[in-house]
Design a protein around this motif. Structure first.
Motif, PDB file in Angstrom:
ATOM      1  N   LYS A  46       6.713 -33.351  47.972  1.00 21.48           N
ATOM      2  CA  LYS A  46       6.581 -32.689  48.974  1.00 21.48           C
ATOM      3  C   LYS A  46       5.292 -33.379  50.083  1.00 21.48           C
ATOM      4  CE  LYS A  46       7.190 -28.501  47.709  1.00 21.48           C
ATOM      5  NZ  LYS A  46       7.963 -28.966  46.151  1.00 21.48           N
ATOM      6  N   LEU A  73      -0.836 -24.831  52.922  1.00 21.73           N
ATOM      7  CA  LEU A  73       0.205 -25.791  52.279  1.00 21.73           C
ATOM      8  C   LEU A  73       0.347 -26.708  53.170  1.00 21.73           C
ATOM      9  CD1 LEU A  73       2.759 -22.701  50.969  1.00 21.73           C
ATOM     10  CD2 LEU A  73       1.435 -24.587  49.562  1.00 21.73           C
ATOM     11  N   ARG A  77       0.239 -30.580  52.374  1.00 28.79           N
ATOM     12  CA  ARG A  77       1.539 -31.550  52.502  1.00 28.79           C
ATOM     13  C   ARG A  77       1.378 -32.892  53.443  1.00 28.79           C
ATOM     14  NH1 ARG A  77       5.837 -26.613  51.654  1.00 28.79           N
ATOM     15  NH2 ARG A  77       5.013 -26.190  49.380  1.00 28.79           N
ATOM     16  N   LEU A 296      13.885 -15.401  56.606  1.00 26.79           N
ATOM     17  CA  LEU A 296      13.076 -16.143  55.595  1.00 26.79           C
ATOM     18  C   LEU A 296      13.081 -17.645  55.956  1.00 26.79           C
ATOM     19  CD1 LEU A 296      14.216 -14.468  52.269  1.00 26.79           C
ATOM     20  CD2 LEU A 296      11.785 -14.489  53.257  1.00 26.79           C
ATOM     21  N   VAL A 299      10.161 -18.278  57.990  1.00 31.76           N
ATOM     22  CA  VAL A 299       8.950 -18.457  56.970  1.00 31.76           C
ATOM     23  C   VAL A 299       8.974 -20.202  56.650  1.00 31.76           C
ATOM     24  CG1 VAL A 299       7.663 -18.140  54.915  1.00 31.76           C
ATOM     25  CG2 VAL A 299       8.923 -16.259  56.241  1.00 31.76           C
ATOM     26  N   SER A 300      10.106 -20.512  56.220  1.00 30.62           N
ATOM     27  CA  SER A 300      10.312 -21.914  55.839  1.00 30.62           C
ATOM     28  C   SER A 300       9.759 -22.792  56.764  1.00 30.62           C
ATOM     29  CB  SER A 300      11.804 -22.363  55.483  1.00 30.62           C
ATOM     30  OG  SER A 300      12.126 -21.727  54.374  1.00 30.62           O
ATOM     31  N   ILE A 303       6.200 -23.562  57.835  1.00 29.89           N
ATOM     32  CA  ILE A 303       5.615 -24.870  57.170  1.00 29.89           C
ATOM     33  C   ILE A 303       5.767 -26.093  58.154  1.00 29.89           C
ATOM     34  CG2 ILE A 303       5.163 -26.372  55.242  1.00 29.89           C
ATOM     35  CD1 ILE A 303       4.489 -23.549  54.380  1.00 29.89           C
TER      36      ILE A 303
ATOM     37  N   GLU C  96       9.618  -3.324  45.851  1.00 30.54           N
ATOM     38  CA  GLU C  96      10.373  -3.784  47.090  1.00 30.54           C
ATOM     39  C   GLU C  96       9.332  -4.799  47.729  1.00 30.54           C
ATOM     40  OE1 GLU C  96      12.791  -1.792  50.459  1.00 30.54           O
ATOM     41  OE2 GLU C  96      10.809  -1.493  50.732  1.00 30.54           O
ATOM     42  N   ASP C 100       9.120  -8.812  48.635  1.00 30.99           N
ATOM     43  CA  ASP C 100       9.207  -9.622  49.886  1.00 30.99           C
ATOM     44  C   ASP C 100       8.050 -10.651  49.648  1.00 30.99           C
ATOM     45  OD1 ASP C 100      10.978  -8.290  51.139  1.00 30.99           O
ATOM     46  OD2 ASP C 100       9.996  -6.409  52.086  1.00 30.99           O
ATOM     47  N   ARG C 103       9.738 -13.368  48.203  1.00 33.60           N
ATOM     48  CA  ARG C 103      10.771 -13.971  48.928  1.00 33.60           C
ATOM     49  C   ARG C 103      10.054 -14.870  49.995  1.00 33.60           C
ATOM     50  NH1 ARG C 103      13.890 -13.617  45.906  1.00 33.60           N
ATOM     51  NH2 ARG C 103      15.434 -12.216  45.594  1.00 33.60           N
ATOM     52  N   ASN C 104       8.778 -14.474  50.337  1.00 36.54           N
ATOM     53  CA  ASN C 104       8.286 -15.347  51.546  1.00 36.54           C
ATOM     54  C   ASN C 104       7.363 -16.575  50.966  1.00 36.54           C
ATOM     55  OD1 ASN C 104       7.733 -14.275  54.346  1.00 36.54           O
ATOM     56  ND2 ASN C 104       7.907 -12.263  52.917  1.00 36.54           N
ATOM     57  N   LEU C 105       6.827 -16.585  49.696  1.00 37.98           N
ATOM     58  CA  LEU C 105       6.521 -17.734  49.189  1.00 37.98           C
ATOM     59  C   LEU C 105       7.559 -18.703  48.942  1.00 37.98           C
ATOM     60  CD1 LEU C 105       3.644 -15.859  47.118  1.00 37.98           C
ATOM     61  CD2 LEU C 105       3.356 -17.436  48.825  1.00 37.98           C
ATOM     62  N   ALA C 107       9.996 -19.206  50.312  1.00 34.60           N
ATOM     63  CA  ALA C 107      10.496 -19.714  51.694  1.00 34.60           C
ATOM     64  C   ALA C 107       9.504 -20.925  52.137  1.00 34.60           C
ATOM     65  CB  ALA C 107      10.749 -18.791  52.667  1.00 34.60           C
ATOM     66  N   MET C 108       8.336 -21.000  51.341  1.00 31.15           N
ATOM     67  CA  MET C 108       7.342 -21.722  51.686  1.00 31.15           C
ATOM     68  C   MET C 108       7.433 -23.083  50.633  1.00 31.15           C
ATOM     69  SD  MET C 108       4.030 -19.557  52.364  1.00 31.15           S
ATOM     70  CE  MET C 108       4.131 -17.966  53.401  1.00 31.15           C
ATOM     71  N   PHE C 109       8.525 -23.260  49.972  1.00 29.25           N
ATOM     72  CA  PHE C 109       8.977 -24.172  49.258  1.00 29.25           C
ATOM     73  C   PHE C 109       7.959 -24.502  48.139  1.00 29.25           C
ATOM     74  CE2 PHE C 109      10.590 -24.998  53.748  1.00 29.25           C
ATOM     75  CZ  PHE C 109      12.083 -25.257  53.129  1.00 29.25           C
TER      76      PHE C 109
END
Lengths: 321, 321, 321
Positions: A46, A73, A77, A296, A299-300, A303, C96, C100, C103-105, C107-109
């Motif tokens: 990546k 990040l 990248r 979500l 969030v992706s 980046i 919870e 979250d 899930r967020n991390l 989503a940052m691949f």
């Protein structure tokens, strides 16, 4: 050609401080550039060498692990070197010492500042005073602007809804204190959506909010009719204390997004939120985790959008040197 | 050939702990090496692979964002991997546990320690006890030494003034508590300047300061006559509390560098300061930001000098392994 | 084939959460892989491109400079990008919000989480809920497990003692609260040592400790007879306060490892400790620094073992994508 601080003499992006003053063409160029980075994140490697040998300083005068991490990040990248500096606001109370901090970092041959600051206008101030070859990216300043968040939202909307010009977008919650809302309203208007509708109690709306190019509604049930895109805002708990709001429960009853409320919007409406979400305060978990939520994905996309903005601002440098 | 802890059996740099005991030849070699890194910082790709695959640990027992950042940048531009570790002084009150910290990091195959510590002699202690293949760089120890600062000052002076042997250099301020002053006096004498003059109130001078190879003056107006290079020291505010000084105002009146005072020195005198500056305490903003100030150039040179010292100390390693 | 959460459908390592359920074959594969990284650390360039372009997030909910540093170094030497995030436990009191965060991390691949948490089971919880392509490494969870420590201990033992099946291993100290002990007992039994003997006062042993596959002894002098490998545990000072133990002095007298006590074990016994050591509490300095101590070798091996586990868990990814 423009005298916008953010653009160089050829109209190319140099700083990214606010959506204000950027036209649809440039915003679209950012979205298109981000598109090319989206696929990359799924690949085994990546990383692209676009900013190899460049030094990016994350200058966070306000704490934010999440935003700092996405910028870090994105920079890595692009193969840049990143240094993250957290500075207690106290030590930079005087504008003079903020400038000295900037001058010193400049002298270390950095190429870009990513700035988050609790004071509105801080990123502009730095961009105005920094050396000509340095780019400044606003990662959120006071209640003023959070333009990379607005761009990633725009990018996410474009992934789900083809034609901006047909869209009705609702922004719901604390418009008054939200830098996110301010930047989003500007971005949505710049790309020419059909309507930006703000839905909030009167105490959480700025005076003369209509002048920003929005329609206003104080009732969630009414406001969600015909809506294609729902943008929830995070409720800052400290607003409660300041008596602008009755209670979390009361707020959730009136302005919290539940499945029932969501059903009022168009059936294919998408639900967005800049995060971190307060489950059960501004949004019900069933909606946040439901099939219409694209939280979500935002969030992706954060980046890819930040990679695009960093790369474009640096390209300017390459050209001008 | 020397039994200096800092040099290996061939007289090459192994550690960089103090200026004391280093001769003009070696100091000049450092300056010449730094020269080759200065241009690099303006290039598109500010990186050389000299220390690729090497691990450098920034070991900061005393907080300093600025110095840590310059070392981190220098290391990254040499392509080394850097780990920064901040250690509260409290947890290493016992020398024994400092040693255990060092032993553990050694065992992780690090190649270099960059050490800042509030106790004089800490970097020496680590160099004496660490594994033979590891280099130690002193980034400031107590009131003892700050040799990389002295070298970047020497480097800056050489950029503006050709011949060291003709120069009269004034160091002004709190000589007593300053590790910077101590290292600078040694460096300036090693390269053979005509005169090092210290200017300070008696309470801020060490006893028998003349034995360090300086002339002494207690009056700024008198002291600045015939001076080519002015080095201001930062006034540690805590000295005020300790009753060594009357007040900031009083100090500024007597020892603060203003445009008027500066006019007493040679017309082409340069003004230096290790930073961060206290505007209006030891130096007036008009002087700090004026045409004779080279303060920001010092910051830039700090990167090149640290790259040079790190690269030279590592080269030794390469040879001996 | 196995339904172990840690292995993929082909029985390859996917997560590394606990020794429990891993067989001798897999443990041996990890040891053999680590072997190939041991030599590398002595080379000029201590880097392999195995994980280039991968993003590893160090997620430390419990502070540990030492463990964080070894994982960071291991990741960098595999050429991965590493982000270290320290999260105060308070902000993730609710499961919870931990989800979250994850899930967020995701989503940052990111490709891997290295997790340390004060709650037993936290790493498992994350592995159960994270996206299928992400690997989770347990860097210590509550009093449950510290499997990378157990593996580096196994690796160290294999370097000194050829045949596991002949070995008698003593684990000495606070077995009750030690995640290290729990993982070590499992690892030693999995590779089939002749005997795992725990030596501790009754107050520091779990109920029914024999069911873990150990013999029990409450007397150090007796317990050390015929022992090949001695593993000392760190005594958490807070246990004293909790009245489980009389005093540091008393503890040292009964269970501290001195030269005299060490002489009771086999003459070629090795002494291990997960660090950081409390000199004069659980171990005498003469033993810790003596010829039979392999404590620093354990630290070195920690890098190689963590590189091996990270690389193997990622290889799985490569295959499945």
């Amino acid at each position: 050609m423009t005298n916008n601080l953010q653009l160089n003499s050829e109209g190319k992006l140099k700083h990214f401080l606010t959506i204000d003053g950027l036209d649809k063409g440039l915003l679209t160029e950012i979205l298109d550039t981000a598109e090319s980075f989206v696929g990359m994140s799924d690949q085994q490697i990546k990383k692209v060498p676009l900013l190899r040998g460049k030094t990016i300083v994350n200058l966070f005068f306000e704490n934010s692990t999440r935003t700092r991490t996405t910028f870090e990040l994105a920079a890595k990248r692009l193969s840049a070197d990143v240094i993250s500096i957290s500075i207690a606001t106290s030590s930079t109370a005087k504008g003079e010492s903020l400038l000295d901090t900037i001058r010193n970092l400049e002298a270390m041959f950095v190429d870009m500042f990513v700035v988050r600051h609790s004071i509105s206008g801080a990123a502009h101030f730095i961009a105005q005073h920094t050396a000509p070859h340095i780019s400044v990216i606003n990662a959120g300043d006071g209640q003023h602007a959070h333009p990379t968040q607005a761009m990633l939202d725009l990018f996410t909307i474009r992934q789900y809804k083809k034609d901006f010009s047909k869209l009705r977008v609702a922004i719901i919650g604390d418009i008054l204190h939200s830098r996110v809302a301010r930047s989003e309203i500007q971005a949505l208007n710049a790309v020419g959506v059909a309507e930006v509708r703000v839905i909030a109690p009167k105490t959480l709306l700025p005076a003369h909010v209509e002048t920003l190019g929005v329609t206003v509604c104080h009732n969630l049930t009414e406001g969600l009719k015909d809506i294609d895109v729902i943008i929830m805002l995070r409720l800052q708990k400290e607003r409660m204390a300041s008596a602008l709001l009755p209670s979390e429960n009361e707020y959730f009853k009136c302005f919290g997004l539940t499945e029932d409320k969501l059903a009022i919007a168009k059936p294919d409406a998408i639900v967005m939120h800049p995060g971190p979400i307060n489950r059960g305060v501004e949004i019900d978990s069933k909606v946040a985790d439901g099939p219409q939520s694209v939280i979500l994905r935002q969030v992706s996309n954060g980046i890819a959008i930040r990679m695009a903005i960093m790369a474009m601002a640096m390209q300017k440098q390459g050209a001008s040197e």
